[in-house]
Design an enzyme around this catalytic site. Structure first.
Site, mmCIF file in Angstrom:
data_model
loop_
_atom_site.group_PDB
_atom_site.id
_atom_site.type_symbol
_atom_site.label_atom_id
_atom_site.label_comp_id
_atom_site.label_asym_id
_atom_site.label_seq_id
_atom_site.Cartn_x
_atom_site.Cartn_y
_atom_site.Cartn_z
ATOM 1 N N GLU A 167 1.069 -1.114 -0.022
ATOM 2 C CA GLU A 167 -0.027 0.140 0.042
ATOM 3 C C GLU A 167 0.855 1.352 -0.087
ATOM 4 O O GLU A 167 0.832 2.076 0.910
ATOM 5 C CB GLU A 167 -0.961 -0.020 1.320
ATOM 6 C CG GLU A 167 -2.045 -1.258 1.331
ATOM 7 C CD GLU A 167 -2.806 -1.024 2.408
ATOM 8 O OE1 GLU A 167 -4.035 -2.085 2.310
ATOM 9 O OE2 GLU A 167 -2.744 -0.180 3.277
ATOM 10 N N GLU A 352 -4.980 -8.705 1.318
ATOM 11 C CA GLU A 352 -5.673 -8.155 2.778
ATOM 12 C C GLU A 352 -7.295 -8.066 2.525
ATOM 13 O O GLU A 352 -7.836 -7.321 1.476
ATOM 14 C CB GLU A 352 -5.149 -6.933 3.188
ATOM 15 C CG GLU A 352 -3.593 -6.819 3.770
ATOM 16 C CD GLU A 352 -3.057 -5.515 4.191
ATOM 17 O OE1 GLU A 352 -4.125 -4.518 4.428
ATOM 18 O OE2 GLU A 352 -2.016 -5.372 4.193
#
Length: 451
Positions: A167, A352
């Site tokens: 991320e 995730e």
């Protein structure tokens, strides 16, 4: 894939964690501090003054946590390496004791039949490198590639799946635009350069892997659909801007070799001109893409919000998590299909997916978390729907294995399938962990056991 088989053979079932959020002992055995160590110790930076000094004490409790993963029936586990634990100064000397921890982690996973997925960077830049400019320094790409090469040489004989960055949008925007995350900077000019240097670091690490590695490497990005809050043309345009800002900022240079033109409009004079050679290196072919999905953005035009003139709202009529994120499983299917349509049939992993809820305290050896069970059930169904529509999905990693240090939220938000009493470090399986275990072992997406 037959009708009675919810997911294809060989599909990976895992959980995901990150080093600073679970390991604790950030300075043990010669480790160097990372930026989150310093940031969490700043007064007011983290809820309740929490730090990751102890976290889930995973560094000291590794064998028991490995057994816990085996008990859950996991076939894969995604974890990150603390850069400063293995390279205390960020470059140069290797800390043998720190590297040994990850050697033991990988060996312990393989002994239990669990495939490791190693993330090289999950937001914990060494303080020694931050002192040299951190991600604002163009040399950061070479620092990262050298760090990555050291780990490839040490672990690629046993690790088959590598993730360069986790991320980078979050570490860029929350770390350098809003200041909510380490290193806590607030600037309109810095995020474009930080993002570019992280992408260059990714490209250099992929190039190093092609020389040294023998398996697969990719990157994990947070993606989410951006929907207008109303039918107003202003809200539609705001949602488009947020889409370019969140979803395309990193995907386009990685998979198309160029930044979206809209970013130059969003950032205005703060958007630099980047060398073409950088973009060529960034766009080196990937073996897979990791997608982290939690919710959608419901967007309203708001000229006070810089740089997108857009704000995310929470719809009161929808179910929300403890993070005030809307529970929106259909957005996972939408995201997976959009990636396939725009960027082609790249192998995908959901690296995730999970939710924080205000869980009840353990009663005996049980924690009831029906909201998380339903979140898992509906998002697994959304993943299956994408598979049925031709998405090349290879695995699913629930976030997270343990209730951990949730960055600026400290220990106030619980994402874990396993409850952690942070005073005693006692682990208790939640109902969601038991659901996930049964699903993995029996394929109970629809209540029918896999034949």
């Amino acid at each position: 894939m037959s009708a009675d088989q919810p997911f294809p053979p060989g599909f990976l079932w895992g959980t995901a964690t990150s080093a600073y959020q679970i390991e604790g002992s950030p300075l043990a055995d010669g480790a160097g501090p990372g930026i989150w160590h310093g940031f969490s110790h700043r007064p007011g930076a983290v809820v309740n003054g929490d730090t990751g000094d102890r976290a889930c004490d995973h560094y000291r409790r590794l064998p028991a946590d490995l057994d816990l993963m085996a008990e859950l029936g996991l076939t894969a586990y995604r974890f990150s390496v603390a850069w400063g634990r293995v390279l205390p100064n960020g470059t140069g000397r290797v800390n043998a004791k720190g590297l040994d921890f990850y050697q033991r982690l990988v060996d312990g996973l393989l002994e239990r039949g669990i495939q490791p997925m190693l993330t090289l960077y999950h937001w914990d830049l060494p303080e020694a490198l931050e002192a040299r400019g951190g991600w604002l320094n163009p040399d950061s790409a070479r620092w990262f590639a050298d760090y990555a090469a050291m780990l490839y040489e040490a672990l690629d004989d046993r690790v088959g799946l590598w993730v360069t960055l986790n991320e980078p949008w979050v570490s860029t925007v929350l770390g350098y635009l809003s200041g909510e995350h380490a290193p806590g900077r607030r600037s309109l000019a810095e995020p474009p350069r930080v993002a570019h240097h992280q992408l260059c670091a990714h490209g250099e690490a992929v190039a190093a892997y092609r020389e040294l590695g023998r398996h697969q490497i990719g990157i994990s990005l947070n993606l989410e659909p951006q929907h207008p809050a109303t039918d107003s043309p202003l809200d539609w345009e705001a949602a488009k801007r947020r889409h370019h800002f969140i979803n395309r900022w990193f995907l386009d240079p990685l998979l198309r070799g160029q930044y979206p033109d809209e970013l130059a409009v969003i950032f205005g004079s703060n958007w630099p001109r980047f060398p073409v050679e950088d973009l060529r290196r960034i766009a080196a072919p990937l073996d897979f893409l990791g997608i982290n999905y939690y919710s959608r953005g419901l967007i309203r035009h708001d000229p006070t919000q810089i740089p997108c003139a857009a704000t995310r709202i929470t719809p009161p009529e929808r179910r929300l998590t403890a993070m005030d994120w809307e529970v929106y499983p259909e957005g996972l299917t939408e995201t997976l299909l959009w990636v396939k349509q725009r960027y082609g049939d790249l192998p995908l992993y959901i690296t995730e997916n999970g939710a924080a809820f205000d869980d009840a305290a353990p009663v005996g050896n049980q924690v009831q978390d029906p909201d998380r069970v339903d979140y898992l059930r509906t998002h697994l169904a959304a993943a299956r729907a994408a598979l049925e529509q031709g998405v090349d999905l290879r695995g699913y990693f629930a976030w997270s294995l343990l209730d951990n240090f949730e960055w600026a939220e400290g220990y106030a938000k619980r994402f874990g399938l396993v409850h952690v009493d942070h005073a005693t470090q006692r682990r208790t399986l939640k109902a969601s962990a038991q659901y996930y275990r049964d699903f993995i072992l029996e394929g109970e997406l629809t209540g029918e056991k896999r034949k």
